[in-house]
Scaffold this motif. Structure first.
Motif, short mmCIF file in Angstrom:
data_model
loop_
_atom_site.label_atom_id
_atom_site.label_comp_id
_atom_site.label_asym_id
_atom_site.label_seq_id
_atom_site.Cartn_x
_atom_site.Cartn_y
_atom_site.Cartn_z
N ARG A 57 -22.30 33.19 -6.18
CA ARG A 57 -22.46 31.99 -7.01
C ARG A 57 -21.78 30.80 -6.34
NH1 ARG A 57 -23.18 30.46 -12.39
NH2 ARG A 57 -21.70 28.90 -13.10
N MET A 58 -20.58 31.03 -5.82
CA MET A 58 -19.83 29.95 -5.17
C MET A 58 -20.59 29.44 -3.94
SD MET A 58 -17.24 28.24 -5.92
CE MET A 58 -16.91 26.72 -5.06
N GLU A 59 -21.18 30.38 -3.20
CA GLU A 59 -21.97 29.97 -2.02
C GLU A 59 -23.13 29.09 -2.41
OE1 GLU A 59 -23.38 33.25 0.30
OE2 GLU A 59 -21.35 33.60 1.07
N LYS A 60 -23.79 29.46 -3.52
CA LYS A 60 -24.93 28.65 -3.98
C LYS A 60 -24.47 27.26 -4.40
CE LYS A 60 -27.54 32.35 -6.11
NZ LYS A 60 -28.23 32.71 -7.33
N ILE A 61 -23.31 27.20 -5.02
CA ILE A 61 -22.77 25.90 -5.49
C ILE A 61 -22.45 25.01 -4.28
CG2 ILE A 61 -20.75 24.84 -6.59
CD1 ILE A 61 -20.88 27.21 -8.63
N VAL A 62 -21.80 25.60 -3.28
CA VAL A 62 -21.43 24.82 -2.09
C VAL A 62 -22.71 24.31 -1.41
CG1 VAL A 62 -20.34 24.92 0.20
CG2 VAL A 62 -19.25 26.04 -1.77
N SER A 63 -23.71 25.18 -1.35
CA SER A 63 -24.93 24.77 -0.66
C SER A 63 -25.68 23.69 -1.46
CB SER A 63 -25.76 26.01 -0.32
OG SER A 63 -27.02 25.93 -0.85
N LEU A 64 -25.69 23.80 -2.78
CA LEU A 64 -26.32 22.77 -3.61
C LEU A 64 -25.59 21.42 -3.44
CD1 LEU A 64 -28.37 21.99 -5.93
CD2 LEU A 64 -26.51 22.51 -7.52
N CYS A 65 -24.27 21.50 -3.37
CA CYS A 65 -23.46 20.27 -3.22
C CYS A 65 -23.84 19.53 -1.96
CB CYS A 65 -21.97 20.60 -3.18
SG CYS A 65 -21.31 20.89 -4.82
N ARG A 84 -26.80 20.04 -0.15
CA ARG A 84 -28.25 19.75 -0.16
C ARG A 84 -28.57 18.54 -1.01
NH1 ARG A 84 -31.70 22.45 -3.48
NH2 ARG A 84 -30.18 24.08 -3.85
N ARG A 85 -27.90 18.37 -2.14
CA ARG A 85 -28.24 17.27 -3.04
C ARG A 85 -27.28 16.08 -2.95
NH1 ARG A 85 -32.39 17.68 -6.46
NH2 ARG A 85 -32.31 15.51 -5.87
N ARG A 91 -37.90 18.79 -12.13
CA ARG A 91 -37.11 19.84 -11.49
C ARG A 91 -36.03 19.24 -10.59
NH1 ARG A 91 -38.99 22.15 -14.25
NH2 ARG A 91 -40.63 23.62 -13.74
N ARG A 92 -36.41 18.18 -9.86
CA ARG A 92 -35.43 17.53 -8.98
C ARG A 92 -34.26 16.95 -9.78
NH1 ARG A 92 -39.99 15.55 -5.60
NH2 ARG A 92 -40.09 13.59 -6.74
N GLN A 93 -34.58 16.42 -10.95
CA GLN A 93 -33.52 15.85 -11.80
C GLN A 93 -32.68 16.94 -12.46
OE1 GLN A 93 -32.72 12.61 -11.79
NE2 GLN A 93 -34.36 12.47 -10.28
N ASP A 94 -33.34 18.06 -12.84
CA ASP A 94 -32.59 19.18 -13.44
C ASP A 94 -31.51 19.65 -12.46
OD1 ASP A 94 -34.22 19.11 -15.64
OD2 ASP A 94 -35.52 20.75 -14.97
N GLU A 95 -31.90 19.71 -11.20
CA GLU A 95 -31.01 20.25 -10.18
C GLU A 95 -29.78 19.38 -9.95
OE1 GLU A 95 -32.44 22.76 -6.37
OE2 GLU A 95 -32.34 20.60 -6.06
N ILE A 96 -29.87 18.10 -10.30
CA ILE A 96 -28.69 17.24 -10.14
C ILE A 96 -28.07 16.88 -11.50
CG2 ILE A 96 -29.43 16.32 -7.91
CD1 ILE A 96 -30.34 13.78 -9.40
N GLY A 138 -20.80 12.38 -1.52
CA GLY A 138 -22.06 11.67 -1.26
C GLY A 138 -22.51 10.87 -2.48
N PRO A 139 -23.76 10.38 -2.44
CA PRO A 139 -24.24 9.48 -3.50
C PRO A 139 -24.08 10.03 -4.92
CG PRO A 139 -25.81 9.56 -1.70
CD PRO A 139 -24.75 10.57 -1.39
N LEU A 140 -24.30 11.33 -5.11
CA LEU A 140 -24.16 11.86 -6.47
C LEU A 140 -22.72 12.25 -6.77
CD1 LEU A 140 -27.40 14.02 -6.69
CD2 LEU A 140 -26.94 11.82 -7.79
N GLY A 141 -22.02 12.75 -5.76
CA GLY A 141 -20.62 13.14 -5.94
C GLY A 141 -19.77 11.95 -6.36
N VAL A 142 -20.04 10.81 -5.74
CA VAL A 142 -19.21 9.63 -6.05
C VAL A 142 -19.46 9.18 -7.49
CG1 VAL A 142 -20.83 7.87 -5.15
CG2 VAL A 142 -18.40 7.39 -5.19
#
Ligand code: ATP
Length: 453
Positions: A9-17, A19-20, A397-402, A40-44
């Motif tokens: 799960r943690m790996e998927k989270i890091v990779s999503l962070c 990728r998006r 779907r793109r919005q759900d993911e972020i 990045g743009p969403l993290g900030v």
């Protein structure tokens, strides 16, 4: 070796962070810098929403707290007086087998013998104190006289400005001073993604009170801070308030709680709520020779106030928010076939983008014009995102993911082409339930603002 579901799960989270565009490795094109991260743009946006909400509830919504923003570099005397120069250390050991350097408390014990968890090495050096402060030099000479440190916590600026702020704010005890800012610690082993970083941000409140009220305020702030985490979408079941045992508390503290969160890599500290007595102000009064006393007009007494400190990490909370929000469920694709959907179920209050606006078709000028009109209508109130590319389902779907909580679609009904009664109405789609409601465009700002604030 099979990975545990939590590691996976943690790996998927890091990779999503990555990728998006939430979090990237600092200096990535040069191989990175251990313990440092870029948002990045969403993290900030996520980080800002968190800090703004903290500031809102800790400063703006209270009569008894004011804010400040101190410098990162301070006179070295501050760090001598606070005790950081002599004691802000972690015990460090070297493993002679694999040459790794680690914190002594990260060793494991097997059959009564301490060893390094990864390589099993038992040939270890004796622990020695390693100071976690980054040294730097102020001015053109690089010697002892110009030495200082990057601050390892934001709190000290509050203590040394206590008298100035007391005078200008005209506050009476109990009252607090809040600050959000960067802190730096040369951690021996940065790890668990952003959890233990070398550069990070803190949100700290120093709440000054009378000695006899210290323990009461400690409990009060523990409860307030737990509520805060619930109000940004962290389930109470995943939060824990640990009473730090006497032997693990700083010698000057009369009571400390660690607020912990169940991260996929284990239960770890998000925030410390500590009753620090009058230690800090007394130390600075002694070292500077300047009075840091409070004058009680009613009793005509002068004394050094005690302080309770809720100290939270911005980056750790951002990571907790992402871990808490990450989920996978099933949703139909364009052809109605069920597929796995990744959703960040952020509380609308902290979601990076609040609402996405879509024209049904990008090549129909009136739909595009209307959608852009709605974007302009919402922009003064919230961060919105316009997207016209791809099928509607994919755009959702793109919005759900972020983690965008709301989606607005402009269709032919909005233009009044099918049913005049539906003119100037849109569909408003909810990310979590995926339910759609039809609402008048003019009501959109009010509806959305009430759901995101
Ligand atoms: P830990 O025991 O995890 O090292 P700490 O008890 O030293 O943390 P404090 O000095 O109480 O931490 O700092 C207050 C808060 O600042 C922590 O609860 C955490 O949220 C944040 N923080 C401290 N060190 C780091 C770090 N290296 N990376 C990210 N956040 C940190």
């Amino acid at each position: 070796m099979n990975k545990s579901p939590d590691a996976h799960r943690m790996e998927k989270i890091v990779s999503l962070c990555k990728r998006r565009g939430f979090i990237f490795q600092s200096s990535e094109i040069y191989g990175g810098l251990n313990g440092c991260w870029d948002y990045g743009p969403l993290g900030v946006e996520l980080k800002r929403n968190l800090k703004n909400y903290w500031w809102r509830v800790m400063v703006h919504e209270r009569d008894d707290v004011v804010g400040m923003d101190g410098s990162i570099l301070m006179n070295r005397a501050v760090w001598k007086a606070s005790g950081h120069e002599d004691t802000f250390t972690d015990p460090m050991v070297d493993c002679r087998s694999c040459k790794a350097r680690l914190r002594a408390d990260q060793l494991v014990e097997k059959n009564g013998i301490k060893q390094r968890p990864n390589c099993g090495g038992k040939d270890l050096t004796t622990p020695r104190a390693f100071n976690l402060m980054f040294k730097t030099f102020v001015g053109a000479t690089e010697d002892e006289s110009s030495l200082t440190y990057l601050r390892p916590e934001t709190a000290q600026a509050i203590f040394v400005q206590f008298k100035n702020i007391l005078e200008v704010s005209r506050k009476k005890l109990p009252f607090g001073i809040a600050q959000i800012g960067k802190a730096f610690r040369n951690e021996i082993n940065p790890r668990n993604f952003t959890f233990r970083s070398r550069e990070f941000e803190q949100m700290e409140l120093e709440y000054f009170c009378r000695a006899e009220e210290g323990m009461r305020w400690l409990d009060y702030w523990k409860e307030e801070r737990l509520k805060f985490y619930e109000n940004i979408g962290i389930a109470r079941d995943n939060l824990h308030a640990l009473t730090v045992p006497d032997e693990e508390r700083a010698f000057y503290s009369k009571g400390t709680y660690d607020i912990e969160y169940d991260f996929p890599f284990g239960r770890q500290e998000l925030e410390g709520v500590a009753y620090r007595t009058d230690y800090d102000l007394s130390q600075h009064q002694k070292a500077s020779g300047k009075s840091l006393e409070y004058f009680d007009e009613e009793t005509k007494q002068r004394f050094i106030p005690h302080v309770v400190e809720p100290s939270a990490g911005v980056d750790r909370t951002v990571l907790a928010l992402i871990c808490e929000a990450y989920s996978e469920d099933e949703a139909p694709d364009e052809k109605g076939k069920m597929e796995t959907r990744i959703v960040l179920r952020f509380h609308p209050r902290i979601a990076p983008i609040k609402c996405a606006v879509f024209p049904l078709l990008k090549n129909k000028e009136p739909l595009v014009a209307k959608a852009k009109e709605i974007v302009a209508l919402l922009r003064p109130h919230m961060y919105v995102f316009y997207d016209e590319v791809g099928a509607i389902g994919r755009r959702y779907r793109r919005q759900d993911e972020i983690g965008t909580p709301f989606g607005v679609t402009v269709d032919f009904e909005t233009l009044g082409e099918k049913d005049p009664a539906l003119r100037d109405t849109v569909t408003l789609r909810d990310r979590d339930s995926m339910k759609q409601e039809r609402v008048p465009v003019k009501d959109l700002p009010g509806i959305l603002v009430s759901r995101i604030s």
